[in-house]
Scaffold this active site. Structure first.
Site, PDB file in Angstrom:
ATOM      1  N   HIS A 138       7.188   4.810   0.413  1.00 43.91           N
ATOM      2  CA  HIS A 138       6.463   5.996  -0.039  1.00 43.91           C
ATOM      3  C   HIS A 138       7.333   7.236   0.171  1.00 43.91           C
ATOM      4  O   HIS A 138       7.657   7.605   1.292  1.00 43.91           O
ATOM      5  CB  HIS A 138       5.120   6.191   0.655  1.00 43.91           C
ATOM      6  CG  HIS A 138       4.145   6.950  -0.211  1.00 43.91           C
ATOM      7  ND1 HIS A 138       3.326   6.335  -1.132  1.00 43.91           N
ATOM      8  CD2 HIS A 138       3.900   8.264  -0.329  1.00 43.91           C
ATOM      9  CE1 HIS A 138       2.589   7.235  -1.755  1.00 43.91           C
ATOM     10  NE2 HIS A 138       2.934   8.426  -1.299  1.00 43.91           N
ATOM     11  N   GLU A 151       1.464  -5.123  -4.963  1.00 43.68           N
ATOM     12  CA  GLU A 151       0.720  -4.245  -4.069  1.00 43.68           C
ATOM     13  C   GLU A 151      -0.651  -3.947  -4.657  1.00 43.68           C
ATOM     14  O   GLU A 151      -0.808  -3.903  -5.877  1.00 43.68           O
ATOM     15  CB  GLU A 151       1.450  -2.911  -3.886  1.00 43.68           C
ATOM     16  CG  GLU A 151       2.818  -3.015  -3.253  1.00 43.68           C
ATOM     17  CD  GLU A 151       3.461  -1.651  -3.076  1.00 43.68           C
ATOM     18  OE1 GLU A 151       4.425  -1.570  -2.297  1.00 43.68           O
ATOM     19  OE2 GLU A 151       3.005  -0.676  -3.705  1.00 43.68           O
ATOM     20  N   HIS A 158       2.282  -2.301  -8.664  1.00 42.80           N
ATOM     21  CA  HIS A 158       1.031  -1.915  -8.000  1.00 42.80           C
ATOM     22  C   HIS A 158      -0.030  -1.677  -9.064  1.00 42.80           C
ATOM     23  O   HIS A 158      -0.281  -0.542  -9.467  1.00 42.80           O
ATOM     24  CB  HIS A 158       1.257  -0.650  -7.163  1.00 42.80           C
ATOM     25  CG  HIS A 158       0.106  -0.284  -6.282  1.00 42.80           C
ATOM     26  ND1 HIS A 158       0.271   0.340  -5.064  1.00 42.80           N
ATOM     27  CD2 HIS A 158      -1.232  -0.457  -6.419  1.00 42.80           C
ATOM     28  CE1 HIS A 158      -0.914   0.537  -4.501  1.00 42.80           C
ATOM     29  NE2 HIS A 158      -1.835   0.069  -5.314  1.00 42.80           N
TER      30      HIS A 158
END
Length: 237
Positions: A190, A70, A43
């Site tokens: 998450h 991401e 990410h």
């Protein structure tokens, strides 16, 4: 079996704290795959405080499982994705100064924006997932914008898991039913860890992939990377 994609951002955070190339991000990705990971997630953020854009280019030739990038679809991010052409791109609406992702897309408000980007990604043969909260209206909006998958934002689940796990999982179960009505694939991520992962997986039928980074790398400090990946994989069987 739900696939485990290991987010290696925290490996890069450790490297960047000292400078140089230790630990080596590319070698860490190779090791994660060798130890059983079925995907590698990165990410990159605009300030490159952990994964750098160059890391993404360096990782592309060596990732042999599934490469998932991401990020917030800014022009620079989209150029990176177009250059690298990962198996999957996960669109996340995080602000540049966000410590970590803290909200999903409003697929209704951003319908036109997401529709255009997803269409472009599909034209390049890149599977697209969008980061969303577990709300049925948001899932319906995700179907309208044409995404292949949604990644359910599981921070709320993780926060309430130990106090009332049945209540914590309930909105996610509803979101899964709605996604399956529309034929949307399901990812999740998450704050998932060795405590809450199995219950999530057991209660979300059809869950294709979880992306886990922070907790997994923290566990690896005590348990070792190979052992930790194997422990996470067992939770997903």
């Amino acid at each position: 079996m739900t696939k485990l994609s290991v987010n290696i951002n925290k490996i890069a955070t450790l490297r960047n704290a000292r400078g140089g190339d230790r630990p080596n991000v590319v070698q860490a990705a190779k090791d994660c795959e060798r130890f059983g990971a079925q995907g590698i997630t990165v990410h990159p953020r605009p300030d490159e405080r952990h994964i750098r854009y160059q890391d993404v280019y360096d990782l592309k030739p060596i990732v042999t499982t599934e490469f998932n990038i991401e990020g917030n679809p800014t022009p620079d991010f989209l150029k990176l994705v177009k250059d690298v052409k990962p198996e999957q791109v996960t669109l996340v609406p995080d602000a540049p100064d966000a410590i970590t992702s803290n909200a999903g897309w409003d697929t209704i408000k951003h319908k036109d924006f997401l529709t255009d980007i997803i269409s472009e990604m599909k034209s390049l043969g890149i599977r697209t997932s969008i980061f969303v909260d577990p709300l049925e209206s948001i899932i319906e909006g995700a179907a309208i914008v044409g995404t292949d998958r949604v990644e359910l934002y599981t921070e709320d689940y993780a926060r309430h898991y130990h106090s009332n796990r049945k209540a914590a999982i309930a909105p996610y179960v509803k979101a899964v039913v709605k996604a399956q009505e529309y034929g949307i694939g399901l990812n999740a991520g998450h704050d998932l860890d060795l405590d809450n992962l199995k219950y999530l997986k057991d209660n979300l039928p059809g869950l294709l992939e979880v992306s886990i980074g922070h907790a997994l790398i923290c566990d690896a400090l005590y348990l070792g990377l190979e052992n930790t990946i194997q422990l996470y994989l067992r939770q997903l069987k």
